[in-house]
Design a protein around this motif. Structure first.
Motif, PDB file in Angstrom:
ATOM      1  N   LEU B  35       0.837  -1.202   0.000  1.00  0.00           N
ATOM      2  CA  LEU B  35       0.000   0.000   0.000  1.00  0.00           C
ATOM      3  C   LEU B  35       0.874   1.256   0.000  1.00  0.00           C
ATOM      4  O   LEU B  35       0.617   2.200  -0.749  1.00  0.00           O
ATOM      5  CB  LEU B  35      -0.931  -0.001   1.220  1.00  0.00           C
ATOM      6  CG  LEU B  35      -1.896   1.186   1.309  1.00  0.00           C
ATOM      7  CD1 LEU B  35      -2.840   1.221   0.114  1.00  0.00           C
ATOM      8  CD2 LEU B  35      -2.704   1.142   2.599  1.00  0.00           C
ATOM      9  N   TYR B  46      -4.810   9.699  -3.995  1.00  0.00           N
ATOM     10  CA  TYR B  46      -5.394   8.406  -3.630  1.00  0.00           C
ATOM     11  C   TYR B  46      -6.401   8.537  -2.483  1.00  0.00           C
ATOM     12  O   TYR B  46      -7.088   7.581  -2.165  1.00  0.00           O
ATOM     13  CB  TYR B  46      -4.297   7.419  -3.250  1.00  0.00           C
ATOM     14  CG  TYR B  46      -3.528   6.891  -4.438  1.00  0.00           C
ATOM     15  CD1 TYR B  46      -4.035   5.873  -5.226  1.00  0.00           C
ATOM     16  CD2 TYR B  46      -2.302   7.439  -4.790  1.00  0.00           C
ATOM     17  CE1 TYR B  46      -3.346   5.388  -6.316  1.00  0.00           C
ATOM     18  CE2 TYR B  46      -1.599   6.965  -5.883  1.00  0.00           C
ATOM     19  CZ  TYR B  46      -2.120   5.936  -6.640  1.00  0.00           C
ATOM     20  OH  TYR B  46      -1.439   5.463  -7.726  1.00  0.00           O
ATOM     21  N   TYR B  47      -6.435   9.697  -1.813  1.00  0.00           N
ATOM     22  CA  TYR B  47      -7.399   9.946  -0.734  1.00  0.00           C
ATOM     23  C   TYR B  47      -7.247   8.936   0.404  1.00  0.00           C
ATOM     24  O   TYR B  47      -8.228   8.448   0.949  1.00  0.00           O
ATOM     25  CB  TYR B  47      -8.834   9.953  -1.275  1.00  0.00           C
ATOM     26  CG  TYR B  47      -8.957  10.704  -2.566  1.00  0.00           C
ATOM     27  CD1 TYR B  47      -8.848  12.096  -2.591  1.00  0.00           C
ATOM     28  CD2 TYR B  47      -9.119  10.035  -3.765  1.00  0.00           C
ATOM     29  CE1 TYR B  47      -8.902  12.789  -3.779  1.00  0.00           C
ATOM     30  CE2 TYR B  47      -9.180  10.721  -4.962  1.00  0.00           C
ATOM     31  CZ  TYR B  47      -9.069  12.096  -4.959  1.00  0.00           C
ATOM     32  OH  TYR B  47      -9.113  12.770  -6.129  1.00  0.00           O
ATOM     33  N   VAL B  48      -6.008   8.570   0.696  1.00  0.00           N
ATOM     34  CA  VAL B  48      -5.724   7.676   1.812  1.00  0.00           C
ATOM     35  C   VAL B  48      -4.845   8.433   2.796  1.00  0.00           C
ATOM     36  O   VAL B  48      -3.733   8.842   2.451  1.00  0.00           O
ATOM     37  CB  VAL B  48      -5.022   6.387   1.337  1.00  0.00           C
ATOM     38  CG1 VAL B  48      -4.714   5.493   2.522  1.00  0.00           C
ATOM     39  CG2 VAL B  48      -5.890   5.650   0.339  1.00  0.00           C
ATOM     40  N   PHE B  51      -3.418   7.829   8.897  1.00  0.00           N
ATOM     41  CA  PHE B  51      -4.063   6.949   9.873  1.00  0.00           C
ATOM     42  C   PHE B  51      -4.657   5.720   9.188  1.00  0.00           C
ATOM     43  O   PHE B  51      -4.631   4.613   9.731  1.00  0.00           O
ATOM     44  CB  PHE B  51      -5.142   7.709  10.639  1.00  0.00           C
ATOM     45  CG  PHE B  51      -5.712   6.924  11.770  1.00  0.00           C
ATOM     46  CD1 PHE B  51      -5.045   6.852  12.984  1.00  0.00           C
ATOM     47  CD2 PHE B  51      -6.888   6.221  11.630  1.00  0.00           C
ATOM     48  CE1 PHE B  51      -5.546   6.096  14.021  1.00  0.00           C
ATOM     49  CE2 PHE B  51      -7.402   5.470  12.654  1.00  0.00           C
ATOM     50  CZ  PHE B  51      -6.726   5.415  13.867  1.00  0.00           C
ATOM     51  N   GLU B  52      -5.185   5.935   7.993  1.00  0.00           N
ATOM     52  CA  GLU B  52      -5.768   4.795   7.266  1.00  0.00           C
ATOM     53  C   GLU B  52      -4.683   3.796   6.870  1.00  0.00           C
ATOM     54  O   GLU B  52      -4.889   2.586   6.944  1.00  0.00           O
ATOM     55  CB  GLU B  52      -6.525   5.291   6.031  1.00  0.00           C
ATOM     56  CG  GLU B  52      -7.362   4.201   5.385  1.00  0.00           C
ATOM     57  CD  GLU B  52      -8.295   4.707   4.315  1.00  0.00           C
ATOM     58  OE1 GLU B  52      -8.365   5.932   4.133  1.00  0.00           O
ATOM     59  OE2 GLU B  52      -8.944   3.882   3.667  1.00  0.00           O
ATOM     60  N   LEU B  54      -1.835   3.363   8.476  1.00  0.00           N
ATOM     61  CA  LEU B  54      -1.386   2.741   9.724  1.00  0.00           C
ATOM     62  C   LEU B  54      -2.365   1.659  10.177  1.00  0.00           C
ATOM     63  O   LEU B  54      -1.972   0.531  10.502  1.00  0.00           O
ATOM     64  CB  LEU B  54      -1.238   3.814  10.808  1.00  0.00           C
ATOM     65  CG  LEU B  54      -0.805   3.333  12.181  1.00  0.00           C
ATOM     66  CD1 LEU B  54       0.625   2.835  12.136  1.00  0.00           C
ATOM     67  CD2 LEU B  54      -0.924   4.456  13.205  1.00  0.00           C
ATOM     68  N   SER B  55      -3.647   1.998  10.176  1.00  0.00           N
ATOM     69  CA  SER B  55      -4.631   1.028  10.660  1.00  0.00           C
ATOM     70  C   SER B  55      -4.761  -0.150   9.701  1.00  0.00           C
ATOM     71  O   SER B  55      -4.972  -1.281  10.131  1.00  0.00           O
ATOM     72  CB  SER B  55      -5.990   1.696  10.883  1.00  0.00           C
ATOM     73  OG  SER B  55      -6.437   2.273   9.698  1.00  0.00           O
ATOM     74  N   PHE B  56      -4.592   0.122   8.392  1.00  0.00           N
ATOM     75  CA  PHE B  56      -4.616  -0.987   7.429  1.00  0.00           C
ATOM     76  C   PHE B  56      -3.468  -1.955   7.716  1.00  0.00           C
ATOM     77  O   PHE B  56      -3.646  -3.176   7.707  1.00  0.00           O
ATOM     78  CB  PHE B  56      -4.501  -0.441   6.005  1.00  0.00           C
ATOM     79  CG  PHE B  56      -4.437  -1.503   4.952  1.00  0.00           C
ATOM     80  CD1 PHE B  56      -5.574  -2.171   4.547  1.00  0.00           C
ATOM     81  CD2 PHE B  56      -3.224  -1.853   4.369  1.00  0.00           C
ATOM     82  CE1 PHE B  56      -5.519  -3.164   3.585  1.00  0.00           C
ATOM     83  CE2 PHE B  56      -3.155  -2.843   3.407  1.00  0.00           C
ATOM     84  CZ  PHE B  56      -4.303  -3.497   3.013  1.00  0.00           C
ATOM     85  N   VAL B  58      -1.913  -2.423  10.588  1.00  0.00           N
ATOM     86  CA  VAL B  58      -2.163  -3.124  11.861  1.00  0.00           C
ATOM     87  C   VAL B  58      -3.163  -4.262  11.657  1.00  0.00           C
ATOM     88  O   VAL B  58      -2.955  -5.396  12.111  1.00  0.00           O
ATOM     89  CB  VAL B  58      -2.682  -2.130  12.925  1.00  0.00           C
ATOM     90  CG1 VAL B  58      -3.206  -2.867  14.148  1.00  0.00           C
ATOM     91  CG2 VAL B  58      -1.573  -1.172  13.332  1.00  0.00           C
ATOM     92  N   ILE B  59      -4.258  -3.953  10.964  1.00  0.00           N
ATOM     93  CA  ILE B  59      -5.273  -4.976  10.718  1.00  0.00           C
ATOM     94  C   ILE B  59      -4.702  -6.096   9.854  1.00  0.00           C
ATOM     95  O   ILE B  59      -4.988  -7.281  10.060  1.00  0.00           O
ATOM     96  CB  ILE B  59      -6.512  -4.342  10.036  1.00  0.00           C
ATOM     97  CG1 ILE B  59      -7.197  -3.353  10.975  1.00  0.00           C
ATOM     98  CG2 ILE B  59      -7.490  -5.401   9.563  1.00  0.00           C
ATOM     99  CD1 ILE B  59      -7.895  -3.981  12.156  1.00  0.00           C
TER     100      ILE B  59
END
Lengths: 489, 93
Positions: B35, B46-48, B51-52, B54-56, B58-59
Motif C-alpha cells: 500500500l 489516492y485519498y488515503v 491513519f488509514e 497505519l490502521s490498514f 495493523v489490521i
C-alpha cells in the motif's frame, strides 16, 4: 509404583525423567500446582481475558475509524442542530443551486409552461457564477462583493448588502435565512427580509461551493477541499471533512447521505449527520462538475464521460486500499485475477452519434478499472460531455462539445435522444415538469420536450448564460455573462 | 487399529499456532508495504490518510497472525498425525 510420564500430545508412555516424548517429541514438563488450580490460576485467566479483550478493542477501534458501522456518538450527542432549516424545494421556490438538495435541477410542474417571451431584463452588475435563487417572490443573487434581493414582480431592488468578498457560489435560502459563501473565507447567514447579518463563520480558505441546507445543517465547501457542516441557526461547526483536494462547487444530498466530488477525481458518499465515510471511489480523471443525484444514482462528469454510481452502496472495510493494491499488482502484470470495478459503479457513457451503445458492459470490462482516467473515447471525434447533468429518476440530460444535449437512460446509460443545438451548451440544463431548458455559448436559450427531444422554442438572450436557468411560479430566470437578469414567461 | 488416536488436540494445536501466528503476522506486513508503495509511486491523489495506512497495516498484521495461527495449528496436528502413522506403520513391519 512407576513414575513414567505420559505425553500430553500423543499419550505415549515415556521413561522416568525424560524431558521429551520419545514418540512425538513434545515437552513432558508437568505444570506446577499453583498454575492449575487456586487463585493464581484465576489471576492468569483474568490477565489472559484482559489481554485478548484489549487486543480485540484496539482492532475494532482501528476498523471503526476507517469504516464506521455506527454513527459517531460524540457528534450525535454533543453537536445537535438548533433548528430544522432546509433549502429543499417547494412550489414557488428555487431555493438553492440545482433547485433542490440533490442538485438535480429537476422540479415537478403541472401548470402552464413558459412560451419564450421575455418579460423583463435588468442589469444587475458584473456577472458571477451565482445563479438566481427565488423564495417568497424575491430573487437573491451574489455579485462582485455584493448580495442583493430583487422583487420578482416589480424588478426593484429590495435590499443590497456589501459583504467583504466576491460571491461566486449560488446562495441558499431556508425559511427567512439566506446563506452566502464568500471568497474571503467566510460564510454568512443573512436575514432574507432585511439583509442584516445573523452570523458568520470563517474557514481556512475561500468558500467556493454553493451551500445546501438540510435538517438544520448548512453544508459548504472550501477551495482547499474541506467540507463544513455548520449549525444553520448559530453557525457553530458540527463536523468537518478533509477531502484532500478542492471539492467541486456543490454537494448533492439525498436520504441523509451527501455525495462529494473532488476535482482531482475522488467521489465520496458520507453520512450527512456525522460526516462518516460510507463510500470512497477513486475515479482517476478530473471531476469537472459537481455530482448530482437522481433517484438512487449519483452522477459525476469526468474527462468528458458521465459515470453513474449507486448512491446507497457502501464499501466493505478495507476494500478501498485492498483494491488499490490489487489493481497495482494487476497493472504490474503479476498473475492475479482481474480486479473488480469499484463499489457502486453502474455505468459510464460518452457522447454517441445514434444507436444506443450500452455502456453497462464497461462495468465488467477491465477498462472499468481506470474509469475516468482512461475515458471511453466517443465515436464522435473530440466529443465530450461538458455540463453538469440534470437528473430525474429515469433519465439524465447533459450537454456535449458537439453542440448537442443528450438524454441518457438512468438505468444503463443508453442514449434516449439527442438534440442538436446551434452551439455548445454552457451550463447545467434545467428540467421543469416535461420541459428541458438550457443555454448555449451563442446566447440562445432553448426549450425542449424532455420526453421526445423535440424543440418547443428558442430565444436569443444576447449573451451566454453565466449560471443555470432557474424557475419559480411559471417564470424562468436567466443570468447572462453581460450582467443582465432575464425573466422569461 | 492402524490409524492412531491423537490425545490432546488442543495442546498440539496451540504448539503449532504460536509459530504459525508469528509467520502469519510477518507475512501480514506485506500488504501494508504494498500500500505504501502504491501511494508513494502512483499518479494523482489516492485519498488515503496516514491513519488509514497505519490502521490498514495493523489490521493486516493481525489478520495475518490469525490466519497463520489457524494454519499453523492445523499443520501441527497433521504433522503429528503423519508421524504417529509412520511410527505405527514401522512398528507393524
Amino acid at each position: 509404583m512407576h513414575n513414567s510420564p505420559i505425553c500430553p500430545g500423543c499419550g505415549s508412555e515415556n521413561e522416568p525423567g525424560a524431558d521429551k516424548c520419545i514418540n512425538c517429541g513434545n515437552q513432558l514438563i508437568a505444570m506446577p500446582a499453583w498454575a492449575t488450580s487456586g487463585p493464581q490460576r484465576n489471576s492468569l485467566r483474568r490477565k489472559r481475558i484482559v489481554l485478548w479483550s484489549s487486543l480485540v478493542i484496539i482492532l475494532a477501534v482501528f476498523t471503526w475509524f476507517n469504516y464506521p458501522f455506527l454513527p459517531n456518538p460524540i457528534i450525535l450527542i454533543f453537536s445537535t442542530p438548533t433548528s430544522d432549516l432546509s433549502s429543499s424545494w417547494s412550489p414557488g421556490k428555487w431555493p438553492m443551486n440545482g433547485g433542490n438538495l440533490s442538485g438535480s435541477a429537476y422540479v415537478p410542474w403541472t401548470g402552464e409552461y413558459p412560451e419564450g417571451v421575455e418579460l423583463d431584463s435588468i442589469y444587475v452588475g458584473p456577472s458571477t457564477r451565482s445563479a438566481p435563487v427565488i423564495s417568497n417572490g424575491t430573487v437573491y443573487m451574489g455579485g462582485e462583493s455584493t448580495v442583493f434581493a430583487i422583487n420578482a414582480d416589480t424588478s426593484e431592488t429590495s435590499w443590497e448588502s456589501q459583504p467583504t468578498g466576491p460571491v461566486h457560489g449560488t446562495l441558499a435560502v431556508a425559511n427567512d435565512t439566506l446563506f452566502v459563501p464568500l471568497r474571503n473565507k467566510e460564510i454568512l447567514a443573512l436575514d432574507a427580509i432585511s439583509g442584516s447579518r445573523r452570523w458568520s463563520f470563517k474557514a481556512e480558505s475561500p468558500f467556493v461551493g454553493s451551500p445546501s441546507v438540510d435538517k438544520g445543517i448548512v453544508y459548504s465547501s472550501t477551495q482547499k477541499g474541506r467540507l463544513y457542516a455548520l449549525d444553520a441557526g448559530t453557525g457553530n461547526q458540527i463536523w468537518t471533512m478533509d477531502a484532500g483536494d478542492a471539492i467541486t462547487s456543490a454537494v448533492a444530498i439525498t436520504d441523509n447521505k451527501i455525495a462529494v466530488g473532488v476535482s482531482t477525481g475522488g467521489l465520496f458518499i458520507i453520512d450527512a449527520r456525522t460526516g462518516d465515510n460510507r463510500l470512497k471511489v477513486r475515479i482517476g480523471g478530473l471531476i469537472t462538475h459537481p455530482p448530482v443525484v437522481g433517484g438512487k444514482s449519483v452522477y459525476v462528469v469526468s474527462n468528458g464521460n458521465v459515470l453513474s454510481f449507486d448512491v446507497d452502496s457502501r464499501a466493505l472495510p478495507w476494500a478501498y486500499p485492498l483494491r488499490l493494491i490489487w489493481t497495482q499488482l494487476w497493472l504490474w502484470q503479476v498473475p492475479v485475477p482481474t480486479p473488480p470495478g469499484p463499489a457502486g459503479f453502474r455505468w459510464r457513457a460518452t457522447p454517441m452519434e445514434d444507436g444506443p451503445e450500452s455502456s453497462i458492459r464497461m462495468a465488467k470490462n477491465p477498462e472499468a478499472l481506470y474509469l475516468g482516467s482512461h475515458p471511453v473515447p466517443s465515436p464522435i471525434p473530440g466529443a465530450e460531455f461538458v455540463t453538469t447533468p440534470a437528473a430525474t429518476s429515469d433519465a439524465i440530460y447533459i450537454g456535449s462539445t458537439n453542440n448537442s444535449v443528450y438524454s441518457l437512460s438512468a438505468k444503463d446509460g443508453k442514449m434516449l435522444w439527442k438534440f442538436d443545438a446551434s452551439s455548445i451548451p454552457v451550463v447545467q440544463p434545467t428540467v421543469v415538469g416535461e420541459r428541458l431548458y438550457f443555454g448555449t455559448s451563442d446566447g440562445t436559450l432553448y426549450s425542449v420536450d424532455r420526453i421526445n427531444g423535440q424543440e418547443e422554442w428558442s430565444l436569443g438572450l444576447g449573451s451566454p448564460l453565466s449560471a443555470p436557468v432557474t424557475f419559480a411560479s411559471g417564470v424562468l430566470y436567466a443570468r447572462t455573462e453581460d450582467g443582465r437578469l432575464h425573466q422569461i414567461t | 487399529m492402524f490409524i492412531p488416536r491423537i490425545v490432546n488436540i488442543n495442546g498440539n494445536f496451540r504448539s503449532g499456532a504460536i509459530p504459525g501466528a508469528v509467520v502469519g503476522a510477518f507475512l501480514g506486513i506485506i500488504p501494508g508495504i504494498f500500500l505504501v508503495m502504491v501511494l508513494s509511486g502512483g499518479q494523482g491523489s489516492y485519498y488515503v490518510g496516514l491513519f488509514e495506512v497505519l490502521s490498514f497495516a495493523v489490521i493486516s498484521v493481525a489478520a495475518g497472525g490469525l490466519v497463520g495461527s489457524i494454519i499453523g495449528g492445523i499443520l501441527n496436528i497433521g504433522a503429528l498425525f503423519l508421524k504417529k502413522a509412520f511410527i505405527r506403520f514401522r512398528g507393524i513391519h
